[in-house]
Write a protein that holds these residues in place. Structure first.
Motif, PDB file in Angstrom:
ATOM      1  N   MET A   1       0.840  -1.198   0.000  1.00  0.00           N
ATOM      2  CA  MET A   1       0.000   0.000   0.000  1.00  0.00           C
ATOM      3  C   MET A   1       0.878   1.252   0.000  1.00  0.00           C
ATOM      4  SD  MET A   1      -3.315   0.289  -0.074  1.00  0.00           S
ATOM      5  CE  MET A   1      -4.225   1.790  -0.380  1.00  0.00           C
ATOM      6  N   HIS A   4       0.935   7.238   3.379  1.00  0.00           N
ATOM      7  CA  HIS A   4       0.002   8.349   3.535  1.00  0.00           C
ATOM      8  C   HIS A   4       0.696   9.657   3.167  1.00  0.00           C
ATOM      9  CE1 HIS A   4      -1.953   5.343   6.142  1.00  0.00           C
ATOM     10  NE2 HIS A   4      -3.061   5.931   5.725  1.00  0.00           N
ATOM     11  N   PHE A   9       1.261   9.982  10.175  1.00  0.00           N
ATOM     12  CA  PHE A   9       0.217   8.948  10.272  1.00  0.00           C
ATOM     13  C   PHE A   9       0.854   7.571  10.072  1.00  0.00           C
ATOM     14  CE2 PHE A   9      -4.323   7.791   8.551  1.00  0.00           C
ATOM     15  CZ  PHE A   9      -4.461   6.889   9.596  1.00  0.00           C
ATOM     16  N   VAL A  77      -9.958   5.203   8.628  1.00  0.00           N
ATOM     17  CA  VAL A  77     -11.062   4.501   7.954  1.00  0.00           C
ATOM     18  C   VAL A  77     -10.488   3.372   7.094  1.00  0.00           C
ATOM     19  CG1 VAL A  77     -12.641   6.467   7.890  1.00  0.00           C
ATOM     20  CG2 VAL A  77     -11.043   6.127   6.002  1.00  0.00           C
ATOM     21  N   ALA A  78     -11.387   2.545   6.571  1.00  0.00           N
ATOM     22  CA  ALA A  78     -11.048   1.462   5.636  1.00  0.00           C
ATOM     23  C   ALA A  78      -9.886   0.607   6.157  1.00  0.00           C
ATOM     24  CB  ALA A  78     -10.768   2.036   4.243  1.00  0.00           C
ATOM     25  N   ASP A  80      -6.920   1.328   7.095  1.00  0.00           N
ATOM     26  CA  ASP A  80      -6.249   1.911   8.264  1.00  0.00           C
ATOM     27  C   ASP A  80      -6.992   1.555   9.545  1.00  0.00           C
ATOM     28  OD1 ASP A  80      -4.361   3.106   6.653  1.00  0.00           O
ATOM     29  OD2 ASP A  80      -5.457   5.007   6.502  1.00  0.00           O
ATOM     30  N   LEU A  81      -8.311   1.606   9.474  1.00  0.00           N
ATOM     31  CA  LEU A  81      -9.124   1.262  10.647  1.00  0.00           C
ATOM     32  C   LEU A  81      -8.915  -0.211  11.020  1.00  0.00           C
ATOM     33  CD1 LEU A  81     -11.272   2.053  12.729  1.00  0.00           C
ATOM     34  CD2 LEU A  81     -13.014   1.533  11.019  1.00  0.00           C
ATOM     35  N   ARG A  82      -8.819  -1.059   9.995  1.00  0.00           N
ATOM     36  CA  ARG A  82      -8.603  -2.484  10.268  1.00  0.00           C
ATOM     37  C   ARG A  82      -7.237  -2.721  10.903  1.00  0.00           C
ATOM     38  NH1 ARG A  82     -10.953  -3.190   5.045  1.00  0.00           N
ATOM     39  NH2 ARG A  82      -9.110  -4.138   4.131  1.00  0.00           N
TER      40      ARG A  82
ATOM     41  N   ILE B 245     -18.353   1.944   1.974  1.00  0.00           N
ATOM     42  CA  ILE B 245     -17.284   2.759   1.395  1.00  0.00           C
ATOM     43  C   ILE B 245     -16.212   3.071   2.438  1.00  0.00           C
ATOM     44  CG2 ILE B 245     -16.741   5.046   0.407  1.00  0.00           C
ATOM     45  CD1 ILE B 245     -18.246   3.582  -1.663  1.00  0.00           C
ATOM     46  N   PHE B 246     -16.642   3.336   3.688  1.00  0.00           N
ATOM     47  CA  PHE B 246     -15.678   3.756   4.696  1.00  0.00           C
ATOM     48  C   PHE B 246     -15.075   2.604   5.499  1.00  0.00           C
ATOM     49  CE2 PHE B 246     -17.521   7.802   3.668  1.00  0.00           C
ATOM     50  CZ  PHE B 246     -16.410   8.644   3.714  1.00  0.00           C
ATOM     51  N   THR B 247     -15.621   1.387   5.342  1.00  0.00           N
ATOM     52  CA  THR B 247     -14.978   0.267   6.037  1.00  0.00           C
ATOM     53  C   THR B 247     -14.248  -0.650   5.065  1.00  0.00           C
ATOM     54  OG1 THR B 247     -17.021  -1.009   5.961  1.00  0.00           O
ATOM     55  CG2 THR B 247     -16.579   0.211   7.986  1.00  0.00           C
ATOM     56  N   ASN B 248     -14.810  -0.838   3.890  1.00  0.00           N
ATOM     57  CA  ASN B 248     -14.188  -1.780   2.969  1.00  0.00           C
ATOM     58  C   ASN B 248     -14.476  -1.395   1.511  1.00  0.00           C
ATOM     59  OD1 ASN B 248     -12.653  -3.960   2.315  1.00  0.00           O
ATOM     60  ND2 ASN B 248     -14.168  -5.508   2.864  1.00  0.00           N
ATOM     61  N   PRO B 249     -13.878  -0.285   1.049  1.00  0.00           N
ATOM     62  CA  PRO B 249     -14.148   0.135  -0.331  1.00  0.00           C
ATOM     63  C   PRO B 249     -13.647  -0.915  -1.328  1.00  0.00           C
ATOM     64  CG  PRO B 249     -12.319   1.376   0.590  1.00  0.00           C
ATOM     65  CD  PRO B 249     -12.893   0.572   1.709  1.00  0.00           C
ATOM     66  N   LYS B 252      -9.325   0.528  -5.287  1.00  0.00           N
ATOM     67  CA  LYS B 252      -8.074   1.041  -4.700  1.00  0.00           C
ATOM     68  C   LYS B 252      -8.062   2.566  -4.671  1.00  0.00           C
ATOM     69  CE  LYS B 252      -5.174  -2.326  -3.573  1.00  0.00           C
ATOM     70  NZ  LYS B 252      -5.556  -2.530  -2.178  1.00  0.00           N
ATOM     71  N   GLN B 255     -10.076   3.811  -1.765  1.00  0.00           N
ATOM     72  CA  GLN B 255      -9.327   3.558  -0.537  1.00  0.00           C
ATOM     73  C   GLN B 255      -8.200   4.579  -0.374  1.00  0.00           C
ATOM     74  OE1 GLN B 255      -8.953  -0.206   1.173  1.00  0.00           O
ATOM     75  NE2 GLN B 255      -6.753  -0.243   1.050  1.00  0.00           N
ATOM     76  N   GLY B 256      -7.475   4.826  -1.472  1.00  0.00           N
ATOM     77  CA  GLY B 256      -6.376   5.793  -1.432  1.00  0.00           C
ATOM     78  C   GLY B 256      -6.863   7.183  -1.048  1.00  0.00           C
ATOM     79  N   ILE B 258      -9.867   8.098   0.602  1.00  0.00           N
ATOM     80  CA  ILE B 258     -10.459   8.290   1.937  1.00  0.00           C
ATOM     81  C   ILE B 258      -9.449   8.077   3.069  1.00  0.00           C
ATOM     82  CG2 ILE B 258     -12.818   7.720   1.204  1.00  0.00           C
ATOM     83  CD1 ILE B 258     -12.467   5.007   2.529  1.00  0.00           C
ATOM     84  N   THR B 259      -8.342   7.374   2.778  1.00  0.00           N
ATOM     85  CA  THR B 259      -7.359   7.158   3.840  1.00  0.00           C
ATOM     86  C   THR B 259      -6.222   8.173   3.768  1.00  0.00           C
ATOM     87  OG1 THR B 259      -6.126   5.561   2.499  1.00  0.00           O
ATOM     88  CG2 THR B 259      -7.805   4.670   3.990  1.00  0.00           C
TER      89      THR B 259
END
Lengths: 231, 263
Positions: A1, A4, A9, A77-78, A80-82, B245-249, B252, B255-256, B258-259
């Protein structure tokens, strides 16, 4: 990945990851040593294990603080949250695993003061199996290896099989000679502790799978613990 | 402080606005490319994406605000309850059905009362003073502003605080009983408390209207919307339930973005 845009972060997440990694190495090591201390009737080693538990407790507290900080300051979120949620849960799981190892070490000191009973070898085999599963679960977590995570998850039934065998064996010793009851009771707890560590290893495998995919492993886990069935 | 968590999405949403293969050109620039999007009534849909991604352009298509821009061409179909609104309808009448709230509160330099009464008067929606009073008070109430201004309805609207002005603009928008409310970063000029009040208001209004909000705040989109659409370089990359969308988009790129990894 990709990294950031805000570098701090990434640094915050790396710190958390390093804390959990260190805990994983220590917990796995503690498990191996505790079984070793039991087999070798080595009180000195057992005492060391009991003492080292504090370091893992401190690491867990630090990981908790780091998780709270990241949640409050970064609102991840997403994926990062995991990363943050799985770190929190795995840190707490590893702390429990280390507690079980410390408990095995404490019982080992008690057992060394008694005449030896012949069941320590199968316990050693169970210990090796669980240590291997824990190592694989942690590798699956670090590498995002879902295949390995699934393997750990399905292999827990081997632990249950060995545990059930040990349970029956220890009962037999106790029935044969009532002087065996005290040491064999301790060994029963040791076996149960190792079996519980195996369950925790599968929890780590589940977390590794969730981290990589965002989903849960489907289906019920195969269980082969027959000690709960009266016959 | 009111809770600002968005309510859950509906099980059987009913589509209000349907965009099919919408393309927008500014001269030779292809600003929106083949956009397909369904906007449901009773829901808040958040449009997110980096600056210049086309989300505001899309919002402006929905009430014909691109009409006045020279060289702008809109192709494809957008229907409101099945009726094409890209061409054929009178933009003034359309805007009575599709209201808009802007980034900076923009009350008219008139009294609080006249700000809200402006639309109903313009569209001839009222037959007398009593009816107009009812609409003004009702709209101010629904916008959560009435209790704060009931003793000074004659005071000038621009004299209110930023958050109050924005709620006045929302009251003005709902005074003509629209079916859809478009919001273009409605909280970006507000402090966190005023933002929370407006977000709570949006969640309350959700039941009666179709709300579409453009926001640069990921957290705001997560808090107040049921569905989210992610725009990038003029295309819709991903749409889905906000929670997904905010837990498992799936994408890629989403994801890129929102994070915070997105260049």
């Amino acid at each position: 990945m990709e990294p950031h845009i805000v570098k701090s972060f990434d640094e915050a997440l790396n710190t958390l990851h390093a804390q959990v990694s260190r805990m994983g190495i220590l917990a796995e090591h503690q498990l191996g040593l505790s079984v070793q201390a039991l087999v070798d009737r080595n009180d000195e080693l057992a005492a060391q294990i009991v003492q080292s538990d504090a370091e893992i407790d401190a690491l867990e507290a630090a990981a908790n603080d780091q998780v709270i900080r990241v949640l409050a300051l970064r609102a991840p979120v997403a994926d990062d949250l995991r990363v943050v949620i799985t770190a929190l849960k795995i840190a707490s799981t590893l702390e429990r695993i280390a507690d079980y190892a410390a408990n095995i070490a404490k019982r080992s000191i008690v057992l060394t003061a008694m005449p030896a009973v012949p069941t320590v070898r199968p316990l050693q085999r169970l210990g090796k199996l669980v240590q291997g599963l824990l190592a694989d679960a942690l590798t699956a977590y670090h590498e995002g290896n879902t295949e390995l995570a699934l393997q750990v998850w399905t292999r827990d039934k081997e632990v249950d099989e060995q545990y059930s065998g040990l349970f029956r064996e220890l009962l037999t010793y106790m029935m044969e000679d009532s002087r065996n009851i005290t040491p064999c009771s301790h060994l029963l707890f040791v076996a149960k502790n190792i079996e519980r560590i195996g369950d925790h290893a599968t929890n780590i495998a589940e977390m590794a799978y969730f981290l990589a995919t965002g989903g849960a492993i489907e289906g019920a886990r195969p269980k082969n613990d027959t000690t709960l069935i009266h016959d | 402080m009111p809770a600002t968590a968005a309510s859950a999405p509906q099980d059987n949403p009913s589509p209000k606005l349907i965009a099919r293969d919408v393309n927008v050109y500014y001269g030779t620039k292809h600003a929106l490319q083949h956009v397909d999007l369904v906007l449901n009534s009773g829901e808040v849909t958040a449009l997110i994406g980096p600056s210049g991604c086309g989300k505001s352009t899309f919002l402006r298509c929905l009430n014909r605000m691109n009409d006045g821009i020279e060289g702008c061409r809109v192709e494809g179909s957008i229907t409101l309850d099945g009726q094409d609104i890209v061409r054929g309808v009178d933009p003034i009448l359309l805007r009575a059905r599709i209201g808009m709230v802007f980034q900076r509160p923009n009350p008219f330099p008139k009294s609080i009362y006249d700000n809200v009464a402006f639309g109903p008067r313009l569209h001839g929606l009222v037959s007398g003073k009593d009816e107009l009073d009812e609409i003004v008070v009702g709209s101010l109430r629904r916008a959560g502003l009435y209790e704060e201004v009931k003793d000074r309805l004659d005071a000038i609207g621009t004299g209110l605080s930023g958050g109050q002005q924005q709620r006045l603009c929302i009251a003005r928008a709902i005074a003509v009983s629209p079916e859809v409310i478009l919001m273009d970063e409605p909280c970006s000029a507000l402090d966190p408390i005023a933002t929370a009040v407006v977000e709570e208001l949006i969640d309350e209004l959700r039941e009666k209207y179709t709300i579409i909000i453009v926001t640069h705040s990921m957290q705001q989109a997560a808090r107040i919307s049921q569905r989210t659409a992610f725009f990038h370089l003029g295309k819709v990359i991903e749409t889905g339930l906000t929670e997904q969308i905010f837990t498992n988009p799936r994408e890629k790129l989403t994801q890129g973005y929102i994070t915070g990894r997105f260049g």
